[in-house]
Design a protein around this motif. Structure first.
Motif, short mmCIF file in Angstrom:
data_model
loop_
_atom_site.label_atom_id
_atom_site.label_comp_id
_atom_site.label_asym_id
_atom_site.label_seq_id
_atom_site.Cartn_x
_atom_site.Cartn_y
_atom_site.Cartn_z
N TRP A 247 0.81 -1.22 0.00
CA TRP A 247 0.00 0.00 0.00
C TRP A 247 0.84 1.27 0.00
CZ3 TRP A 247 -4.97 0.47 -1.16
CH2 TRP A 247 -5.74 -0.69 -1.15
N TYR B 297 0.43 3.96 -2.67
CA TYR B 297 -0.91 4.51 -2.84
C TYR B 297 -1.40 5.33 -1.64
CZ TYR B 297 -0.40 0.71 -6.11
OH TYR B 297 0.10 -0.13 -7.06
N VAL C 202 -6.35 7.52 0.16
CA VAL C 202 -5.79 7.21 -1.16
C VAL C 202 -6.47 8.09 -2.21
CG1 VAL C 202 -5.24 4.81 -0.56
CG2 VAL C 202 -7.42 5.33 -1.65
N ALA D 259 -3.67 7.66 -7.98
CA ALA D 259 -2.45 6.99 -7.53
C ALA D 259 -2.33 5.59 -8.12
CB ALA D 259 -2.41 6.93 -6.00
N PHE D 260 -3.47 4.96 -8.39
CA PHE D 260 -3.44 3.61 -8.96
C PHE D 260 -3.08 3.64 -10.45
CE2 PHE D 260 -6.41 3.40 -5.35
CZ PHE D 260 -5.70 2.49 -4.57
#
Length: 145
Positions: free
Chosen positions: A112, A115, A130, A134-135
Protein backbone atom coordinates in the motif's frame (compact mmCIF):
# COMPACT_ATOMS: atom_id res chain seq x y z
CA UNK A 1 -14.82 22.95 7.58
CA UNK A 2 -13.22 19.58 6.90
CA UNK A 3 -13.26 17.86 3.53
CA UNK A 4 -15.82 15.15 2.71
CA UNK A 5 -14.47 11.63 2.24
CA UNK A 6 -15.91 8.46 0.79
CA UNK A 7 -15.14 5.53 3.09
CA UNK A 8 -14.88 2.17 1.38
CA UNK A 9 -13.22 -1.22 1.51
CA UNK A 10 -10.92 -1.70 -1.45
CA UNK A 11 -9.01 -4.96 -1.93
CA UNK A 12 -9.88 -5.89 1.66
CA UNK A 13 -8.46 -2.66 3.13
CA UNK A 14 -10.30 0.31 4.64
CA UNK A 15 -9.68 3.39 2.49
CA UNK A 16 -10.89 6.98 2.37
CA UNK A 17 -11.05 8.98 -0.86
CA UNK A 18 -11.66 12.72 -1.08
CA UNK A 19 -15.26 13.05 -2.28
CA UNK A 20 -14.21 15.56 -4.94
CA UNK A 21 -12.22 12.77 -6.64
CA UNK A 22 -15.27 10.51 -6.89
CA UNK A 23 -17.80 11.06 -9.63
CA UNK A 24 -20.17 8.29 -8.58
CA UNK A 25 -20.52 4.90 -6.95
CA UNK A 26 -22.25 2.40 -9.23
CA UNK A 27 -23.11 -1.22 -9.70
CA UNK A 28 -21.44 -2.57 -12.81
CA UNK A 29 -23.68 -4.84 -14.85
CA UNK A 30 -21.37 -6.14 -17.56
CA UNK A 31 -17.58 -6.09 -17.80
CA UNK A 32 -16.20 -7.02 -21.21
CA UNK A 33 -12.67 -8.42 -21.00
CA UNK A 34 -9.98 -6.90 -23.22
CA UNK A 35 -7.27 -9.36 -24.28
CA UNK A 36 -3.65 -8.34 -23.99
CA UNK A 37 -3.97 -5.97 -21.04
CA UNK A 38 -2.59 -6.56 -17.58
CA UNK A 39 -4.56 -8.64 -15.11
CA UNK A 40 -5.45 -5.50 -13.17
CA UNK A 41 -7.60 -4.28 -16.07
CA UNK A 42 -10.81 -6.26 -15.61
CA UNK A 43 -12.16 -4.93 -18.91
CA UNK A 44 -14.51 -2.29 -20.22
CA UNK A 45 -18.01 -1.39 -19.11
CA UNK A 46 -20.60 1.15 -20.21
CA UNK A 47 -22.19 3.77 -18.02
CA UNK A 48 -24.55 6.44 -19.35
CA UNK A 49 -23.16 6.19 -22.89
CA UNK A 50 -19.55 6.32 -21.68
CA UNK A 51 -16.94 3.62 -21.80
CA UNK A 52 -15.24 2.88 -18.48
CA UNK A 53 -11.92 1.13 -18.05
CA UNK A 54 -12.55 -1.18 -15.10
CA UNK A 55 -9.58 -1.53 -12.75
CA UNK A 56 -9.36 -4.52 -10.43
CA UNK A 57 -7.43 -2.95 -7.57
CA UNK A 58 -7.08 -6.30 -5.78
CA UNK A 59 -5.26 -7.67 -8.83
CA UNK A 60 -3.09 -4.54 -9.01
CA UNK A 61 -2.17 -4.61 -5.32
CA UNK A 62 -2.02 -8.32 -4.55
CA UNK A 63 -1.78 -9.97 -7.96
CA UNK A 64 -4.99 -11.98 -7.43
CA UNK A 65 -8.08 -10.94 -9.41
CA UNK A 66 -11.39 -10.30 -7.72
CA UNK A 67 -13.73 -13.27 -8.25
CA UNK A 68 -16.34 -12.61 -10.95
CA UNK A 69 -19.24 -12.86 -8.49
CA UNK A 70 -17.76 -10.01 -6.39
CA UNK A 71 -17.14 -7.52 -9.21
CA UNK A 72 -20.33 -5.49 -8.96
CA UNK A 73 -19.50 -2.27 -7.09
CA UNK A 74 -17.19 0.46 -8.38
CA UNK A 75 -16.08 4.02 -7.73
CA UNK A 76 -16.12 6.13 -10.90
CA UNK A 77 -13.34 8.69 -11.37
CA UNK A 78 -12.34 10.86 -14.33
CA UNK A 79 -8.55 10.84 -14.58
CA UNK A 80 -6.55 12.38 -17.39
CA UNK A 81 -9.63 12.79 -19.57
CA UNK A 82 -10.64 9.12 -19.27
CA UNK A 83 -13.32 7.46 -17.14
CA UNK A 84 -12.24 4.69 -14.80
CA UNK A 85 -14.19 2.35 -12.56
CA UNK A 86 -12.20 1.11 -9.57
CA UNK A 87 -13.78 -2.03 -8.17
CA UNK A 88 -14.46 -1.86 -4.44
CA UNK A 89 -15.63 -4.46 -1.95
CA UNK A 90 -18.11 -2.12 -0.26
CA UNK A 91 -18.85 1.53 0.43
CA UNK A 92 -19.44 2.41 4.07
CA UNK A 93 -20.15 6.12 4.30
CA UNK A 94 -19.54 9.60 2.97
CA UNK A 95 -18.83 12.18 5.63
CA UNK A 96 -16.24 14.50 7.09
CA UNK A 97 -13.29 13.18 9.08
CA UNK A 98 -13.19 15.57 12.05
CA UNK A 99 -9.47 15.14 12.62
CA UNK A 100 -8.55 15.71 8.98
CA UNK A 101 -5.59 13.97 7.37
CA UNK A 102 -3.05 12.48 9.79
CA UNK A 103 0.47 11.28 9.04
CA UNK A 104 0.92 7.59 8.27
CA UNK A 105 1.90 5.78 11.43
CA UNK A 106 2.32 2.24 12.59
CA UNK A 107 3.04 -0.63 10.28
CA UNK A 108 1.70 -0.22 6.77
CA UNK A 109 1.53 -3.20 4.45
CA UNK A 110 4.32 -2.48 1.93
CA UNK A 111 1.99 -3.09 -1.04
CA UNK A 112 0.00 0.00 0.00
CA UNK A 113 2.99 2.38 0.32
CA UNK A 114 2.77 3.67 -3.29
CA UNK A 115 -0.91 4.51 -2.84
CA UNK A 116 -1.41 5.70 0.77
CA UNK A 117 -0.98 9.44 1.38
CA UNK A 118 -2.16 9.73 4.98
CA UNK A 119 -4.65 8.37 7.48
CA UNK A 120 -8.07 9.66 8.42
CA UNK A 121 -10.15 8.46 11.33
CA UNK A 122 -13.77 7.48 11.00
CA UNK A 123 -15.94 5.48 13.40
CA UNK A 124 -12.91 5.30 15.70
CA UNK A 125 -10.91 3.37 13.08
CA UNK A 126 -7.97 4.40 10.89
CA UNK A 127 -8.60 4.52 7.12
CA UNK A 128 -5.87 4.88 4.48
CA UNK A 129 -6.31 8.09 2.51
CA UNK A 130 -5.79 7.21 -1.16
CA UNK A 131 -6.42 8.88 -4.50
CA UNK A 132 -7.87 7.02 -7.50
CA UNK A 133 -5.18 8.60 -9.67
CA UNK A 134 -2.45 6.99 -7.53
CA UNK A 135 -3.44 3.61 -8.96
CA UNK A 136 -2.83 4.95 -12.48
CA UNK A 137 0.11 7.37 -12.06
CA UNK A 138 2.91 4.91 -12.62
CA UNK A 139 1.67 4.25 -16.15
CA UNK A 140 0.56 0.74 -15.22
CA UNK A 141 -2.88 1.36 -16.67
CA UNK A 142 -1.95 3.94 -19.32
CA UNK A 143 -2.19 1.27 -21.98
CA UNK A 144 -5.90 0.75 -21.17
CA UNK A 145 -6.89 4.33 -21.86
Amino acid sequence: MKQLHLFATLAGTRVAIAAEEVEAVVRLIDISPVPGLGGHVAGLSALRSRVLTVIDVAALIYGAPTPADKRGLAIIAAIGGHSYALMVDEVSDICRAPGGALPLRGQLDPVWKPYARALVEHAELPWLLVSPSAFLESGIVGQAA
